[in-house]
Design a protein around this motif. Structure first.
Motif, mmCIF file in Angstrom:
data_model
loop_
_atom_site.group_PDB
_atom_site.id
_atom_site.type_symbol
_atom_site.label_atom_id
_atom_site.label_comp_id
_atom_site.label_asym_id
_atom_site.label_seq_id
_atom_site.Cartn_x
_atom_site.Cartn_y
_atom_site.Cartn_z
ATOM 1 N N LYS A 479 -11.608 14.880 -0.005
ATOM 2 C CA LYS A 479 -11.735 13.961 -1.130
ATOM 3 C C LYS A 479 -11.953 12.513 -0.692
ATOM 4 O O LYS A 479 -12.475 11.702 -1.463
ATOM 5 C CB LYS A 479 -10.493 14.043 -2.022
ATOM 6 N N ALA A 480 -11.555 12.190 0.505
ATOM 7 C CA ALA A 480 -11.695 10.805 0.974
ATOM 8 C C ALA A 480 -13.172 10.420 1.052
ATOM 9 O O ALA A 480 -14.030 11.253 1.344
ATOM 10 C CB ALA A 480 -11.051 10.652 2.347
ATOM 11 N N PRO A 481 -13.483 9.151 0.791
ATOM 12 C CA PRO A 481 -14.898 8.739 0.837
ATOM 13 C C PRO A 481 -15.479 8.845 2.234
ATOM 14 O O PRO A 481 -14.798 8.597 3.233
ATOM 15 C CB PRO A 481 -14.864 7.290 0.352
ATOM 16 N N LYS A 482 -16.730 9.248 2.288
ATOM 17 C CA LYS A 482 -17.473 9.272 3.547
ATOM 18 C C LYS A 482 -18.128 7.921 3.818
ATOM 19 O O LYS A 482 -18.530 7.625 4.935
ATOM 20 C CB LYS A 482 -18.554 10.364 3.500
ATOM 21 N N GLN A 483 -18.289 7.130 2.770
ATOM 22 C CA GLN A 483 -18.956 5.832 2.865
ATOM 23 C C GLN A 483 -18.193 4.829 2.019
ATOM 24 O O GLN A 483 -17.795 5.146 0.887
ATOM 25 C CB GLN A 483 -20.402 5.938 2.377
ATOM 26 N N VAL A 484 -17.955 3.637 2.545
ATOM 27 C CA VAL A 484 -17.265 2.580 1.814
ATOM 28 C C VAL A 484 -18.074 1.296 1.915
ATOM 29 O O VAL A 484 -18.488 0.895 3.011
ATOM 30 C CB VAL A 484 -15.839 2.357 2.359
ATOM 31 N N GLU A 485 -18.315 0.669 0.775
ATOM 32 C CA GLU A 485 -18.976 -0.639 0.710
ATOM 33 C C GLU A 485 -17.999 -1.633 0.088
ATOM 34 O O GLU A 485 -17.151 -1.251 -0.722
ATOM 35 C CB GLU A 485 -20.243 -0.566 -0.156
ATOM 36 N N ILE A 486 -18.117 -2.895 0.452
ATOM 37 C CA ILE A 486 -17.274 -3.938 -0.129
ATOM 38 C C ILE A 486 -18.168 -4.972 -0.792
ATOM 39 O O ILE A 486 -19.035 -5.558 -0.142
ATOM 40 C CB ILE A 486 -16.377 -4.576 0.945
ATOM 41 N N TRP A 487 -17.981 -5.140 -2.118
ATOM 42 C CA TRP A 487 -18.770 -6.087 -2.906
ATOM 43 C C TRP A 487 -17.861 -7.192 -3.444
ATOM 44 O O TRP A 487 -16.658 -6.959 -3.676
ATOM 45 C CB TRP A 487 -19.445 -5.373 -4.087
ATOM 46 N N PRO A 488 -18.394 -8.367 -3.708
ATOM 47 C CA PRO A 488 -17.561 -9.439 -4.268
ATOM 48 C C PRO A 488 -17.092 -9.155 -5.688
ATOM 49 O O PRO A 488 -16.043 -9.641 -6.104
ATOM 50 C CB PRO A 488 -18.483 -10.664 -4.222
ATOM 51 N N ASP A 489 -17.870 -8.368 -6.420
ATOM 52 C CA ASP A 489 -17.467 -8.001 -7.781
ATOM 53 C C ASP A 489 -18.166 -6.709 -8.152
ATOM 54 O O ASP A 489 -19.214 -6.370 -7.583
ATOM 55 C CB ASP A 489 -17.824 -9.098 -8.778
ATOM 56 N N LEU A 490 -17.595 -5.991 -9.103
ATOM 57 C CA LEU A 490 -18.165 -4.736 -9.565
ATOM 58 C C LEU A 490 -18.857 -4.938 -10.907
ATOM 59 O O LEU A 490 -18.387 -5.742 -11.736
ATOM 60 C CB LEU A 490 -17.067 -3.672 -9.717
#
Length: 508
Positions: A479-490
């Motif tokens: 279930k854990a993400p394979k890919q993670v991105e970090i954005w300033p806002d959603l």
């Protein structure tokens, strides 16, 4: 009870008490009743018949909300229009609803001018003040006095036409009756604490959840404090100065409230119930809210088609006997109310046993009359004699309903079903994460790849690998993400919900 019946009930408990207040303007119950009578008379004079649709286009405003009661007094149908929509979106809704009249705030004059040539059905335009040339002001429009045909008919018909969000396709018109609103009011009064004459603080748009939550408060003769500008710092100040007893915020705004510099010094002692809903809330941040604000958090779960109260969670359901967060319940949506029947159903229309997942379905007087001029969508939503919410969930051994995800947001990765909301809740436990969205992206190996986009708290730092490891410890490697991105806002909808569709599109 129609909306105006709630007003009249409150007036019977004290006509000279303040009903609506905000931005330097206050109206007593008697004044709002008089305004409602004048609006009803004006609608009759301008040819608006009982059952006709009348829209209001305004941000939170005392005069605009008071005008809604006049629409109900006439027996017309209130169409609350989201003021943050574009002219194209608003024009589409007004045409869909066959609106006959539009009352608007002067801030939206340019939008009205753009729409008007394309809305031949709208024959009456009224501005809240006299600042817009070519449009009659509300004061002048209602000045002619009573009208012999202003009395409203039986309240059994439609009370509201509400546009769905449109995030899953073309918007639809939800038909809510006075009976639907009465059921919602009754469930609210049964499900949450109310002592004395309540004071309700409305920060979020009165066109949405904040508006219909006014009805139970009005039935008790309460006071509505209307915030014209959605300012979290001012919201926190007003809780203390106005001795607010009840309020509502969606989770994303609560997160911002908890992180606000004024939050630690705010006086929350007057609060009886702080409602949250409209989207799943992180259990970790909910526990933080209980510790910071007190044991007054109250969850509500519903949707436009079954407003607000499919399930509710009283503040005391959140905490143990010492007032500390009861962690095993913080992921629940509450217990189904006494006036609704809730079940969990498989694709073949069979209800499933306790603990098994399926689509949440509901029936009872809370459920809408249908979608306006859309019998196919109405039939699809009411298969097997139940209203289908489109949410996946289960009922636990204590009778609490748990919402796992929207059906359309389930991810199938390596043959396993993964629910976005479950992954999001795990990531939200990290102290650096302010909010997140989990979506599926195509993957040659897994079929679909669990992908997370994080928004961090101010000043926080977090690496993608650390976030993935954090999630694996809590929900496992599948279930854990394979890919993670970090954005300033959603990206968010007009009511603050994170738009997973837009997240997918940006990632693609």
């Amino acid at each position: 009870m129609s909306p105006v019946d709630h007003l009249d009930k409150g007036a019977s408990l004290g006509p000279d008490e303040v009903c609506l207040t905000g931005a330097g303007r206050s109206m007593t119950y008697a004044a709002v009743q008089a305004h409602a009578d004048a609006v009803a008379a004006a609608l009759a004079r301008f040819g608006v018949e009982p059952g006709d649709a009348v829209a209001i286009l305004s941000h939170n405003d005392v005069r605009a909300f008071a005008t809604m009661f006049g629409i109900a007094r006439r027996g017309a149908v209130w169409c609350p229009v989201d003021p943050r929509g574009t002219a194209r979106e608003t024009r589409r809704l007004l045409g869909l609803f066959d609106c006959r009249a539009l009352v608007f705030h002067p801030a939206y004059a340019a939008q009205v001018a753009e729409m008007a040539p394309h809305l031949p059905e709208v024959t009456t335009y009224v501005c809240l003040d006299d600042s817009v040339e070519g449009h009659v002001s509300l004061e002048r429009w209602t000045a002619a006095g009573p009208h012999p045909d202003a009395a409203r008919p039986s309240p059994d018909g439609l009370a509201m036409l509400v546009g769905t969000g449109g995030t899953t396709g073309a918007p639809k018109g939800v038909m809510l009756t006075s009976g639907n609103l009465e059921a919602m009011t009754a469930l609210t009064l049964m499900g949450y604490p109310f002592e004395g004459r309540p004071t309700y603080l409305a920060l979020t748009p009165l066109t949405h959840a904040a508006g219909v939550l006014c009805f139970p408060v009005l039935a008790l003769g309460g006071r509505i404090v209307v915030m014209e500008t959605p300012d979290v710092g001012e919201f926190l100040r007003l809780i203390g100065t106005e001795r607010v007893t009840h309020t509502f915020l969606p989770p994303t705004v609560i997160y911002g409230m908890l992180d606000h510099e004024r939050a630690p010094t705010t006086d929350y002692s007057s609060l009886q119930c702080f409602w949250y809903g409209a989207a799943p809330m992180s259990p970790a941040r909910l526990a933080e809210a209980i510790e910071r604000v007190g044991p007054v958090m109250g969850q509500l779960f519903g949707q436009t088609e079954a407003p607000m109260m499919i399930a509710s969670m009283h503040p005391h359901d959140h905490v143990d006997e010492d007032g500390r967060a009861l962690n095993r319940r913080l992921s629940a949506a509450g217990r189904p109310g006494p006036l609704v029947t809730v079940a969990v159903m498989d694709a073949e229309g069979r209800t499933v046993p306790t603990g098994e997942r399926g689509e949440i379905v509901v029936r009872g007087s809370l459920v809408m009359a249908g979608y306006y001029k859309d019998p196919e969508a109405t039939a699809e939503a009411s298969r097997f004699g139940w209203h289908h919410t489109g949410d996946i969930g289960f009922l636990d051994d204590e009778g609490f309903l748990h919402v796992v995800d929207r059906a359309k947001d389930m991810i199938i990765t390596g043959g396993f079903n993964v629910y976005s909301a479950e992954v999001e809740q795990a990531l939200m436990e990290h102290p650096a994460v302010a909010d997140c969205a989990v979506v599926a992206l195509p993957d040659p190996k897994w079929g679909e790849r669990v992908t997370a986009v994080l928004q961090l708290r101010p000043g926080a730092r977090l690496e993608a690998a650390e976030a993935i490891g954090f999630a694996k410890e809590r929900i496992g490697p599948v279930k854990a993400p394979k890919q993670v991105e970090i954005w300033p806002d959603l990206p968010r909808s007009k009511v603050g919900k994170v738009l997973r569709n837009e997240v997918r599109q940006r990632l693609a």
